[in-house]
Design a protein around this motif. Structure first.
Motif, short mmCIF file in Angstrom:
data_model
loop_
_atom_site.label_atom_id
_atom_site.label_comp_id
_atom_site.label_asym_id
_atom_site.label_seq_id
_atom_site.Cartn_x
_atom_site.Cartn_y
_atom_site.Cartn_z
N GLU A 107 0.84 -1.21 0.00
CA GLU A 107 0.00 0.00 0.00
C GLU A 107 0.87 1.26 0.00
O GLU A 107 0.59 2.23 -0.69
CB GLU A 107 -0.90 -0.03 1.24
CG GLU A 107 -2.09 0.88 1.20
CD GLU A 107 -3.16 0.41 0.20
OE1 GLU A 107 -3.96 1.27 -0.21
OE2 GLU A 107 -3.17 -0.78 -0.17
N ALA A 108 1.96 1.22 0.79
CA ALA A 108 2.87 2.37 0.83
C ALA A 108 3.45 2.61 -0.55
O ALA A 108 3.48 3.75 -1.04
CB ALA A 108 3.99 2.10 1.85
N GLY A 109 3.85 1.53 -1.22
CA GLY A 109 4.41 1.63 -2.57
C GLY A 109 3.42 2.27 -3.53
O GLY A 109 3.79 3.13 -4.33
N GLU A 110 2.15 1.87 -3.42
CA GLU A 110 1.11 2.43 -4.30
C GLU A 110 1.01 3.94 -4.16
O GLU A 110 0.65 4.65 -5.08
CB GLU A 110 -0.28 1.83 -3.96
CG GLU A 110 -0.44 0.34 -4.17
CD GLU A 110 -0.27 -0.07 -5.61
OE1 GLU A 110 -0.64 0.73 -6.48
OE2 GLU A 110 0.29 -1.17 -5.86
N HIS A 111 1.32 4.43 -2.95
CA HIS A 111 1.25 5.88 -2.68
C HIS A 111 2.62 6.55 -2.81
O HIS A 111 2.80 7.66 -2.33
CB HIS A 111 0.68 6.14 -1.28
CG HIS A 111 -0.78 5.83 -1.17
ND1 HIS A 111 -1.25 4.60 -0.79
CD2 HIS A 111 -1.87 6.59 -1.42
CE1 HIS A 111 -2.57 4.61 -0.80
NE2 HIS A 111 -2.97 5.80 -1.17
N ASN A 112 3.56 5.85 -3.43
CA ASN A 112 4.93 6.38 -3.57
C ASN A 112 5.55 6.73 -2.23
O ASN A 112 6.24 7.75 -2.09
CB ASN A 112 4.95 7.62 -4.48
CG ASN A 112 4.54 7.28 -5.89
OD1 ASN A 112 5.20 6.48 -6.55
ND2 ASN A 112 3.43 7.83 -6.34
N LEU A 113 5.29 5.89 -1.23
CA LEU A 113 5.83 6.16 0.10
C LEU A 113 6.88 5.11 0.47
O LEU A 113 6.65 3.91 0.39
CB LEU A 113 4.72 6.17 1.14
CG LEU A 113 3.79 7.39 1.07
CD1 LEU A 113 2.68 7.28 2.11
CD2 LEU A 113 4.57 8.69 1.29
N GLU A 193 11.68 2.81 -7.68
CA GLU A 193 12.81 2.72 -6.75
C GLU A 193 12.43 1.86 -5.54
O GLU A 193 13.20 1.05 -5.05
CB GLU A 193 13.18 4.13 -6.25
CG GLU A 193 14.18 4.85 -7.11
CD GLU A 193 15.51 4.13 -7.09
OE1 GLU A 193 16.07 3.99 -5.99
OE2 GLU A 193 15.96 3.67 -8.16
N ILE A 194 11.20 2.08 -5.07
CA ILE A 194 10.71 1.33 -3.90
C ILE A 194 10.67 -0.15 -4.24
O ILE A 194 11.15 -1.00 -3.49
CB ILE A 194 9.30 1.84 -3.48
CG1 ILE A 194 9.39 3.29 -3.00
CG2 ILE A 194 8.68 0.94 -2.42
CD1 ILE A 194 8.05 3.94 -2.68
N THR A 195 10.12 -0.48 -5.41
CA THR A 195 10.01 -1.88 -5.83
C THR A 195 11.40 -2.51 -5.95
O THR A 195 11.62 -3.66 -5.53
CB THR A 195 9.28 -1.97 -7.19
OG1 THR A 195 8.09 -1.20 -7.09
CG2 THR A 195 8.94 -3.39 -7.56
N ARG A 196 12.35 -1.76 -6.48
CA ARG A 196 13.72 -2.28 -6.65
C ARG A 196 14.31 -2.63 -5.27
O ARG A 196 14.91 -3.66 -5.06
CB ARG A 196 14.57 -1.20 -7.34
CG ARG A 196 15.81 -1.76 -8.04
CD ARG A 196 16.56 -0.63 -8.74
NE ARG A 196 16.94 0.44 -7.82
CZ ARG A 196 17.99 0.41 -7.02
NH1 ARG A 196 18.77 -0.62 -7.01
NH2 ARG A 196 18.25 1.43 -6.21
N GLN A 197 14.09 -1.71 -4.34
CA GLN A 197 14.60 -1.89 -2.97
C GLN A 197 13.97 -3.13 -2.31
O GLN A 197 14.66 -3.92 -1.67
CB GLN A 197 14.24 -0.62 -2.17
CG GLN A 197 15.02 -0.41 -0.91
CD GLN A 197 16.49 -0.13 -1.20
OE1 GLN A 197 16.86 0.22 -2.30
NE2 GLN A 197 17.34 -0.32 -0.19
N ILE A 198 12.66 -3.28 -2.49
CA ILE A 198 11.95 -4.42 -1.90
C ILE A 198 12.53 -5.72 -2.45
O ILE A 198 12.79 -6.67 -1.71
CB ILE A 198 10.43 -4.33 -2.18
CG1 ILE A 198 9.82 -3.19 -1.39
CG2 ILE A 198 9.72 -5.64 -1.84
CD1 ILE A 198 8.37 -2.88 -1.71
#
Ligand code: EPU
Length: 293
Positions: A107-113, A193-198
């Motif tokens: 959910e955080a990723g969806e909100h660019n958080l 970037e978030i997805t890459r980190q995950i």
């Protein structure tokens, strides 16, 4: 007389807790209750007092070892839709306790958080993660907390500011409350970037940890400046088996349920590990998992 008949949530009598723990171990709970919302919770607390029954809260059951006889208690699982709400305002995320860590990261990723990525792959709910200040790679969920709404065991709801909350290594003073929800402060970041980190964190976890059989993650806390897993490994204990419990061949701090393990098997194996590590390194290992006796 049957006070639980007045609840809006779901009540199961003598529910085997092995159905609710990642270890797949644990005897029955006298009452297993999934409250509907706050009013139910208050009613349960009052009823527990008059019936002189203790209350325990279970999240996803991913960090507990429940004894084989079970517990003469009310076990609460806060997973109705009311306890699974998430909302977002600017870079703040408000989450109820029953949301899973995985769902909140998504959910955080969806909100660019950004900020929660390090928790990727950690099983469990936000309530459990907050209570024990879940962490990995040197970061802890407590670092992101702005405030937490809790209910005390008199049924009072209050909001604790981050300055009133003491987060330690896999511990917090939230454990003496029923955690309801939390406000987390995250940072705006590009979703890619978030997805890459995950993905990076998940790959690291896949390479070092063991998901092949039911387990509860790391069983012992890391002693200061040391890795419990490495110490256990250096004692030559990987693969060591007691009954249906065995030390993972991949990670020394993981005990696996390799076939109908009882809580007693796990406790005996933990005792043996403690003894060997104390004899070889003069280090006393402390359990990281919660043991429900
Ligand atoms: N190591 C060994 N042998 C082993 C296990 C580990 O030599 O059998 C070495 C590793 O090669 C590495 C060092 O020990 O050099 C540390 O190992 P790892 O990176 O696996 O981390 P850890 O200290 O064992 C901690 C947390 C984990 C968390 C990871 C990643 C504790 C008790 N454990 O493990 O948390 O996922 O770091 O940050 O704090 C959990 O809470 O259940 C859990 C598994």
């Amino acid at each position: 007389m049957n006070w639980w008949k007045n609840l809006k949530g779901k009540v199961i009598l003598r529910e085997p807790l092995k159905k609710h723990t990642s270890f797949k171990i644990g005897g029955p709970a006298k009452f297993f209750i999934m409250p509907y919302a706050i009013a139910d919770l208050k009613f349960i607390i009052a009823s527990a007092k008059s019936s002189k029954l203790p209350i325990s809260v279970i999240g996803a059951g991913s960090n507990i070892l429940v004894n084989d006889k079970g517990v003469e208690a009310i076990v609460l699982q806060l997973n109705s839709p009311f306890f699974k709400r998430i909302s977002c305002k600017r870079n703040y995320l408000k989450t109820s306790c029953g949301v899973t860590v995985g769902k909140l990261i998504q959910e955080a990723g969806e909100h660019n958080l950004s900020g929660l990525e390090f928790l990727a792959g950690i099983p469990g709910t936000i309530g459990g993660a907050l209570a024990m200040n879940a962490g990995a790679w040197g970061k802890n969920i407590g670092d992101l907390v702005e405030n937490v709404q809790v209910m005390d065991y008199d049924g009072n709801v209050k909001t604790l500011d981050k300055r009133e909350i003491k987060f330690g290594y896999r511990s917090s003073n939230l454990e003496k409350f029923i955690i309801l929800d939390a406000r987390l402060k995250l940072a705006k970041r590009n979703k890619k970037e978030i997805t890459r980190q995950i993905k990076k964190y998940l790959a690291h976890r896949r390479n070092t940890q063991d998901k092949s059989l039911p387990n509860a993650g790391c069983v012992f806390k890391n002693p200061s400046y040391k890795s419990a897993g490495r110490l256990i490994d250096l004692c030559g204990l990987k693969g060591k088996r007691v009954g249906g419990a065995c030390v993972s061949g991949r990670h020394g701090n993981f005990i696996m349920n390799c076939g109908n393990a009882s809580a007693n098997d796990v406790l005996k194996l933990m005792g043996l590990i403690k003894k060997r590590v104390r004899n070889k390194f003069n280090v006393i290992l402390e359990p990281e998992i919660k043991i429900w006796q």
